[in-house]
Write a protein that holds these residues in place. Structure first.
Motif, PDB file in Angstrom:
ATOM      1  N   VAL A  55       0.559  -0.977  -0.349  1.00 43.66           N
ATOM      2  CA  VAL A  55       0.011  -0.142   0.221  1.00 43.66           C
ATOM      3  C   VAL A  55       0.899   1.131   0.217  1.00 43.66           C
ATOM      4  N   ARG A  87       0.423   3.718  -2.728  1.00 45.75           N
ATOM      5  CA  ARG A  87       0.573   5.023  -2.718  1.00 45.75           C
ATOM      6  C   ARG A  87       0.783   6.150  -3.058  1.00 45.75           C
ATOM      7  N   ASN A 140      -4.744   6.711  -4.983  1.00 43.55           N
ATOM      8  CA  ASN A 140      -5.556   6.339  -3.825  1.00 43.55           C
ATOM      9  C   ASN A 140      -6.289   5.181  -3.461  1.00 43.55           C
ATOM     10  N   SER A 141      -6.811   5.747  -1.984  1.00 42.47           N
ATOM     11  CA  SER A 141      -7.379   4.411  -1.621  1.00 42.47           C
ATOM     12  C   SER A 141      -8.349   3.407  -2.300  1.00 42.47           C
ATOM     13  N   GLY A 162      -7.480  -0.395  -3.066  1.00 43.24           N
ATOM     14  CA  GLY A 162      -8.467  -1.562  -2.758  1.00 43.24           C
ATOM     15  C   GLY A 162      -9.073  -2.436  -3.589  1.00 43.24           C
ATOM     16  N   ALA A 174     -11.404   0.334   1.131  1.00 40.83           N
ATOM     17  CA  ALA A 174     -10.885   1.299   1.051  1.00 40.83           C
ATOM     18  C   ALA A 174     -10.203   1.607   2.375  1.00 40.83           C
ATOM     19  N   SER A 175     -11.052   1.236   3.519  1.00 37.97           N
ATOM     20  CA  SER A 175     -11.105   1.466   4.525  1.00 37.97           C
ATOM     21  C   SER A 175     -10.181   1.060   5.425  1.00 37.97           C
ATOM     22  N   VAL A 222      -6.940  -0.090   2.838  1.00 35.13           N
ATOM     23  CA  VAL A 222      -6.569   0.344   2.905  1.00 35.13           C
ATOM     24  C   VAL A 222      -5.886   1.318   3.532  1.00 35.13           C
ATOM     25  N   ARG A 223      -6.373   2.256   3.855  1.00 35.63           N
ATOM     26  CA  ARG A 223      -6.371   3.443   4.681  1.00 35.63           C
ATOM     27  C   ARG A 223      -6.078   2.840   5.832  1.00 35.63           C
ATOM     28  N   LEU A 238      -2.236   1.652   5.667  1.00 27.88           N
ATOM     29  CA  LEU A 238      -1.323   2.431   4.985  1.00 27.88           C
ATOM     30  C   LEU A 238      -0.977   3.335   7.292  1.00 27.88           C
TER      31      LEU A 238
END
Length: 153
Positions: A111, A115, A121-122, A126, A133-134, A136-137, A140
């Protein structure tokens, strides 16, 4: 857009991503070639797909092939020949050395690379990795926290 056109347009990105996973340029080229061959075998599934969806599929296939190769070599007991990921990236205009990023586990490294090196972006990350996406965040955030701790030691 035809599959060969997508490959030609994104070949540099695919190769750069593969090289971020393995040290040897030849190994990276093999990963890209294997991903493209799998795409050719599944060409019917790409009808009507957006070129970026195909690119994401190719990136995910490269990552999966890298992980499969690593596991296969580890199972065979060939630890000296197992690929060791090497990374170079800029985060907040600071060069992070390969050794520093190698301290991260593969899911976190991936990731960070996508990034900061590839500027996804996330949500895009994803889609590439098959994650929310959450998630991935979260990965990160974990990676950056671990990198900060490592730098402070």
């Amino acid at each position: 857009m035809q599959l060969y056109e997508i490959y030609e347009n994104y070949q540099a990105d695919l190769l750069r991503y593969a090289q971020s996973l393995c040290r040897q340029k030849e190994d990276a080229e093999d990963l890209v070639q294997q991903a493209y061959l799998k795409a050719l075998q599944n060409i019917d599934s790409f009808k009507g797909a957006h070129p970026l969806q195909v690119k994401g599929w190719l990136l995910r296939t490269i990552k999966n092939q890298f992980v499969d190769n690593y596991r296969r070599q580890k199972r065979m007991g060939d630890f000296e020949e197992a690929p060791e990921p090497a990374f170079e990236a800029f985060i907040d205009d600071t060069l992070i050395t390969a050794d520093l990023l190698e301290t991260l586990q593969v899911p976190l490294r991936t990731v960070v690379i996508l990034r900061y090196l590839h500027d996804y972006n996330s949500m895009e990350i994803g889609e590439i990795l098959g994650l929310n996406a959450s998630t991935v965040r979260s990965r990160l955030s974990q990676a950056l926290l671990q990198l900060r701790k490592t730098i402070q030691i």
